[in-house]
Motif scaffolding. Structure first.
Motif, PDB file in Angstrom:
ATOM      1  N   LYS A   1      -5.167   2.147  -0.416  1.00 32.55           N
ATOM      2  CA  LYS A   1      -5.381   0.873  -1.073  1.00 32.55           C
ATOM      3  C   LYS A   1      -6.630   0.940  -1.936  1.00 32.55           C
ATOM      4  O   LYS A   1      -7.592   1.631  -1.590  1.00 32.55           O
ATOM      5  N   LYS A   2      -6.565   0.248  -3.084  1.00 33.65           N
ATOM      6  CA  LYS A   2      -7.751   0.103  -3.929  1.00 33.65           C
ATOM      7  C   LYS A   2      -7.890  -1.346  -4.347  1.00 33.65           C
ATOM      8  O   LYS A   2      -6.899  -2.038  -4.535  1.00 33.65           O
ATOM      9  N   LYS A   3      -9.137  -1.769  -4.522  1.00 36.84           N
ATOM     10  CA  LYS A   3      -9.402  -3.168  -4.897  1.00 36.84           C
ATOM     11  C   LYS A   3     -10.381  -3.177  -6.054  1.00 36.84           C
ATOM     12  O   LYS A   3     -11.364  -2.433  -6.075  1.00 36.84           O
ATOM     13  N   HIS A   4     -10.076  -4.028  -7.037  1.00 39.73           N
ATOM     14  CA  HIS A   4     -10.989  -4.207  -8.160  1.00 39.73           C
ATOM     15  C   HIS A   4     -10.964  -5.670  -8.537  1.00 39.73           C
ATOM     16  O   HIS A   4     -10.008  -6.153  -9.133  1.00 39.73           O
ATOM     17  N   GLY A   5     -12.009  -6.380  -8.134  1.00 36.30           N
ATOM     18  CA  GLY A   5     -12.049  -7.812  -8.396  1.00 36.30           C
ATOM     19  C   GLY A   5     -10.928  -8.526  -7.679  1.00 36.30           C
ATOM     20  O   GLY A   5     -10.770  -8.413  -6.463  1.00 36.30           O
ATOM     21  N   ARG A   6     -10.097  -9.242  -8.421  1.00 39.75           N
ATOM     22  CA  ARG A   6      -8.965  -9.980  -7.823  1.00 39.75           C
ATOM     23  C   ARG A   6      -7.706  -9.136  -7.715  1.00 39.75           C
ATOM     24  O   ARG A   6      -6.659  -9.631  -7.304  1.00 39.75           O
ATOM     25  N   LEU A   7      -7.774  -7.911  -8.122  1.00 38.29           N
ATOM     26  CA  LEU A   7      -6.604  -7.030  -8.111  1.00 38.29           C
ATOM     27  C   LEU A   7      -6.682  -6.068  -6.926  1.00 38.29           C
ATOM     28  O   LEU A   7      -7.741  -5.501  -6.641  1.00 38.29           O
ATOM     29  N   ILE A   8      -5.533  -5.922  -6.259  1.00 36.69           N
ATOM     30  CA  ILE A   8      -5.428  -4.989  -5.145  1.00 36.69           C
ATOM     31  C   ILE A   8      -4.165  -4.177  -5.344  1.00 36.69           C
ATOM     32  O   ILE A   8      -3.108  -4.733  -5.638  1.00 36.69           O
ATOM     33  N   ALA A   9      -4.268  -2.875  -5.176  1.00 33.02           N
ATOM     34  CA  ALA A   9      -3.091  -2.008  -5.274  1.00 33.02           C
ATOM     35  C   ALA A   9      -2.970  -1.209  -3.987  1.00 33.02           C
ATOM     36  O   ALA A   9      -3.971  -0.736  -3.450  1.00 33.02           O
ATOM     37  N   THR A  10      -1.736  -1.109  -3.518  1.00 28.96           N
ATOM     38  CA  THR A  10      -1.462  -0.330  -2.315  1.00 28.96           C
ATOM     39  C   THR A  10      -0.350   0.659  -2.592  1.00 28.96           C
ATOM     40  O   THR A  10       0.479   0.449  -3.486  1.00 28.96           O
ATOM     41  N   ILE A  11      -0.330   1.718  -1.825  1.00 33.12           N
ATOM     42  CA  ILE A  11       0.744   2.688  -1.956  1.00 33.12           C
ATOM     43  C   ILE A  11       1.106   3.243  -0.595  1.00 33.12           C
ATOM     44  O   ILE A  11       0.227   3.469   0.243  1.00 33.12           O
TER      45      ILE A  11
END
Lengths: 113, 112
Positions: free
Chosen positions: B53-63
């Motif tokens: 998982k990565k987070k940048h501000g209001r954005l979160i991405a998971t794989i």
């Protein structure tokens, strides 16, 4: 923002004429790519380069050629433009083969009439 | 053949809503990018993920590599988030170790 400049940004050309699009980078990245973007297809790879004078074909390379005589410039040529080549063309660069960081240009809208 | 499937294709949300965009892929990958494209604009890479998982501000991405699935979440959505979001796995395609293949994108519109 990564230093990628595409030129021209817009072009209208006639069927059968040659067209060259230019991608210029100031990042000294080794890998450069040309994609086209069409409705219903998403982005598709045309050609890519992994160094000066080193290029290879992508998924939709028919009708296109490329050249890279300097690290900073990657040229895409349509030898004889056809209406099916009307599209938005994007250049991208990457420092590594694995595309660990990918930077895209602003795109060139090409219309072949 | 659709090696990368995104859902939904179109999404309309009200400002402040939590948004999820999904990406499934059928190919082996080394990493996956989430890209953002504003109308008439260029393309920006938001994240590059190879696991977790990565987070940048209001954005979160998971794989999830085993399930071949990635998600992009936007918390507290805002009209400026309106854009097309593109999932792009990278892998050994066309003779290169890291060429990207692209989903067709999810068009997000956030209403005030």
């Amino acid at each position: 923002d990564a230093g990628i400049t595409q030129s021209p940004r817009h072009k209208v050309t006639e069927t059968g004429t040659p067209v060259t699009l230019r991608c210029h980078q100031t990042e000294n990245h080794r890998y450069m790519y040309w994609y086209r973007q069409d409705p219903g297809h998403g982005l598709r790879l045309i050609h890519y380069s992994y160094g000066v004078k080193d290029t290879d074909k992508g998924e939709v390379s028919d009708g296109y050629s490329v050249s890279r005589s300097k690290t900073e410039d990657f040229l895409l040529t349509l030898e004889s433009a056809t209406s099916s080549q009307t599209s938005v063309y994007f250049c991208a660069i990457s420092l590594t083969e694995m595309n660990t960081e990918a930077f895209f240009g602003q795109g060139t809208r090409l219309t072949v009439v | 053949k659709n090696e990368v499937e995104q859902s939904p294709q179109n999404l309309t949300a009200q400002e402040g809503e939590f948004i999820t965009i999904n990406c499934s892929y059928s190919v082996g990958i080394s990493a996956l990018h989430w890209l953002q494209q504003h109308p008439g604009g260029g393309i920006v890479s938001l994240f590059m993920l190879s696991s977790g998982k990565k987070k940048h501000g209001r954005l979160i991405a998971t794989i999830n590599i085993q399930e071949k699935h990635s998600s992009l979440h936007i918390t507290a959505s805002h009209p400026r988030d309106s854009a097309v979001y593109i999932c792009a796995p990278s892998g050994n395609y066309g003779g290169s170790q890291g060429n990207l293949i692209f989903g067709k994108g999810t068009k997000l519109s956030v209403k005030p």
